[in-house]
Design a protein around this motif. Structure first.
Motif, PDB file in Angstrom:
ATOM      1  N   VAL A   1      -1.714   7.577  -6.568  1.00  0.00           N
ATOM      2  CA  VAL A   1      -1.284   7.709  -7.971  1.00  0.00           C
ATOM      3  C   VAL A   1      -1.103   6.318  -8.580  1.00  0.00           C
ATOM      4  N   ALA A   2      -0.500   5.420  -7.815  1.00  0.00           N
ATOM      5  CA  ALA A   2      -0.327   4.047  -8.298  1.00  0.00           C
ATOM      6  C   ALA A   2      -1.675   3.365  -8.501  1.00  0.00           C
ATOM      7  N   ARG A   3      -2.614   3.634  -7.596  1.00  0.00           N
ATOM      8  CA  ARG A   3      -3.965   3.066  -7.740  1.00  0.00           C
ATOM      9  C   ARG A   3      -4.615   3.533  -9.038  1.00  0.00           C
ATOM     10  N   ALA A   4      -4.499   4.835  -9.324  1.00  0.00           N
ATOM     11  CA  ALA A   4      -5.084   5.353 -10.564  1.00  0.00           C
ATOM     12  C   ALA A   4      -4.392   4.744 -11.783  1.00  0.00           C
ATOM     13  N   ALA A   5      -3.086   4.530 -11.695  1.00  0.00           N
ATOM     14  CA  ALA A   5      -2.361   3.891 -12.802  1.00  0.00           C
ATOM     15  C   ALA A   5      -2.822   2.453 -12.983  1.00  0.00           C
ATOM     16  N   ALA A   6      -3.093   1.760 -11.873  1.00  0.00           N
ATOM     17  CA  ALA A   6      -3.590   0.387 -11.973  1.00  0.00           C
ATOM     18  C   ALA A   6      -4.965   0.354 -12.633  1.00  0.00           C
ATOM     19  N   ARG A   7      -5.795   1.333 -12.332  1.00  0.00           N
ATOM     20  CA  ARG A   7      -7.107   1.416 -12.984  1.00  0.00           C
ATOM     21  C   ARG A   7      -6.949   1.654 -14.488  1.00  0.00           C
ATOM     22  N   ARG A   8      -5.990   2.494 -14.856  1.00  0.00           N
ATOM     23  CA  ARG A   8      -5.753   2.725 -16.283  1.00  0.00           C
ATOM     24  C   ARG A   8      -5.284   1.438 -16.955  1.00  0.00           C
ATOM     25  N   ALA A   9      -4.426   0.695 -16.266  1.00  0.00           N
ATOM     26  CA  ALA A   9      -3.969  -0.581 -16.815  1.00  0.00           C
ATOM     27  C   ALA A   9      -5.134  -1.545 -16.988  1.00  0.00           C
ATOM     28  N   GLU A  10      -6.039  -1.540 -16.022  1.00  0.00           N
ATOM     29  CA  GLU A  10      -7.211  -2.413 -16.132  1.00  0.00           C
ATOM     30  C   GLU A  10      -8.052  -2.033 -17.349  1.00  0.00           C
TER      31      GLU A  10
ATOM     32  N   GLY B   1      -3.420  13.380   1.506  1.00  0.00           N
ATOM     33  CA  GLY B   1      -3.052  13.108   2.880  1.00  0.00           C
ATOM     34  C   GLY B   1      -1.554  13.009   3.021  1.00  0.00           C
ATOM     35  N   ASP B   2      -1.085  11.974   3.697  1.00  0.00           N
ATOM     36  CA  ASP B   2       0.342  11.713   3.839  1.00  0.00           C
ATOM     37  C   ASP B   2       0.978  11.529   2.460  1.00  0.00           C
ATOM     38  N   GLU B   3       2.255  11.920   2.308  1.00  0.00           N
ATOM     39  CA  GLU B   3       2.910  11.798   1.003  1.00  0.00           C
ATOM     40  C   GLU B   3       2.902  10.364   0.499  1.00  0.00           C
ATOM     41  N   GLY B   4       3.176   9.429   1.381  1.00  0.00           N
ATOM     42  CA  GLY B   4       3.162   8.034   0.962  1.00  0.00           C
ATOM     43  C   GLY B   4       1.801   7.606   0.463  1.00  0.00           C
ATOM     44  N   ALA B   5       0.739   8.012   1.163  1.00  0.00           N
ATOM     45  CA  ALA B   5      -0.618   7.677   0.744  1.00  0.00           C
ATOM     46  C   ALA B   5      -0.937   8.314  -0.598  1.00  0.00           C
ATOM     47  N   ALA B   6      -0.515   9.568  -0.788  1.00  0.00           N
ATOM     48  CA  ALA B   6      -0.781  10.249  -2.060  1.00  0.00           C
ATOM     49  C   ALA B   6      -0.105   9.519  -3.216  1.00  0.00           C
ATOM     50  N   ARG B   7       1.121   9.059  -2.997  1.00  0.00           N
ATOM     51  CA  ARG B   7       1.818   8.318  -4.063  1.00  0.00           C
ATOM     52  C   ARG B   7       1.139   6.973  -4.332  1.00  0.00           C
ATOM     53  N   VAL B   8       0.645   6.333  -3.281  1.00  0.00           N
ATOM     54  CA  VAL B   8      -0.078   5.073  -3.470  1.00  0.00           C
ATOM     55  C   VAL B   8      -1.359   5.323  -4.258  1.00  0.00           C
TER      56      VAL B   8
ATOM     57  N   ILE C   1      -2.200   3.925   5.433  1.00  0.00           N
ATOM     58  CA  ILE C   1      -1.097   4.864   5.651  1.00  0.00           C
ATOM     59  C   ILE C   1      -1.622   6.157   6.260  1.00  0.00           C
ATOM     60  N   ASN C   2      -2.719   6.657   5.738  1.00  0.00           N
ATOM     61  CA  ASN C   2      -3.289   7.895   6.283  1.00  0.00           C
ATOM     62  C   ASN C   2      -3.820   7.711   7.699  1.00  0.00           C
ATOM     63  N   ALA C   3      -4.246   6.502   8.029  1.00  0.00           N
ATOM     64  CA  ALA C   3      -4.738   6.243   9.384  1.00  0.00           C
ATOM     65  C   ALA C   3      -3.633   6.445  10.420  1.00  0.00           C
ATOM     66  N   GLN C   4      -2.377   6.273   9.983  1.00  0.00           N
ATOM     67  CA  GLN C   4      -1.240   6.484  10.878  1.00  0.00           C
ATOM     68  C   GLN C   4      -0.774   7.938  10.863  1.00  0.00           C
ATOM     69  N   ALA C   5      -1.438   8.761  10.062  1.00  0.00           N
ATOM     70  CA  ALA C   5      -1.050  10.176   9.955  1.00  0.00           C
ATOM     71  C   ALA C   5      -2.256  11.051  10.280  1.00  0.00           C
TER      72      ALA C   5
END
Length: 201
Positions: free
Chosen positions: A134-143, A125-132, A177-181
């Motif tokens: 990526v961060a979500r997937a990284a947080a899952r890896r950390a978990e 979706g929005d670039e900001g949402a896409a980067r978030v 973020i995507n809801a605003q885009a």
């Protein structure tokens, strides 16, 4: 207060690194895998901040600070005889329930303004949402790395609760973020199966 006068120490040239209690472990140790994965998630959030609207910056900066607390917690093994006591003290930084509670409240506030999900969504979706995402997937890896560590040695349950809730928060933030885009990018199960066998040349 942390004060660093020199960045390199040469003490890690043998493939080990120091923990808060002064002990040393191999850099491929499960504890270091977990700490490194948390650092990657923090870095991904830092990159996301560059693309999301200012309204979300304070929350994401707060989370970055919490993730440094989490790294310090993971880098501080329970002392011999403490068992599974992870009570914080002036000298020992531990994650606490209040940090997870703040994430939950922030997530609920975001979610209150979103439509109910009717499908799984794709990370985009929005670039900001896409980067978030990526961060979500990284947080899952950390978990996953932290759970693997907890199978070997006790770690703070509040640390596990926080990292689990963080990925949930980032998922909801990406939706907000995507809801605003352009809105959520929905998964359509099997959407391209009709293209099987069609040449792409």
């Amino acid at each position: 207060m942390v004060k660093l006068n020199k960045i390199y120490t040469r003490t890690g040239d043998d493939g080990t690194t120091g923990l808060v209690d002064g002990s040393r472990v191999a850099k491929h140790d499960a504890r270091m895998e977990a700490i490194g994965a948390v650092d990657e998630a923090n870095s991904a959030i830092g990159l996301a901040i560059c693309a999301v609207v200012f309204d979300h910056h304070a929350a994401l900066h707060r989370i970055q600070n919490d993730l440094f607390d989490l790294g310090a917690d993971l880098a501080t093994p329970a002392r011999n005889g403490e068992g599974e006591d992870f009570t914080p003290s002036p000298m020992v930084l531990r994650m606490v329930a209040a940090q997870t509670g703040w994430l939950e409240r922030a997530m609920d506030a975001l979610n209150d303004n979103l439509p109910a999900l009717t499908s799984f969504i794709l990370p985009g979706g929005d670039e900001g949402a896409a980067r978030v995402h990526v961060a979500r997937a990284a947080a899952r890896r950390a978990e996953r790395a932290m759970v693997a560590l907890s199978a070997e040695t006790p770690i703070n349950p509040q640390a596990l609760a926080y990292i689990n809730r963080l990925s949930d928060y980032l998922f909801v933030l990406a939706r907000a973020i995507n809801a605003q885009a352009q809105g959520d990018v929905l998964w359509v199960p099997g959407a391209s199966r009709g293209d099987a066998g069609v040449s792409q040349d």
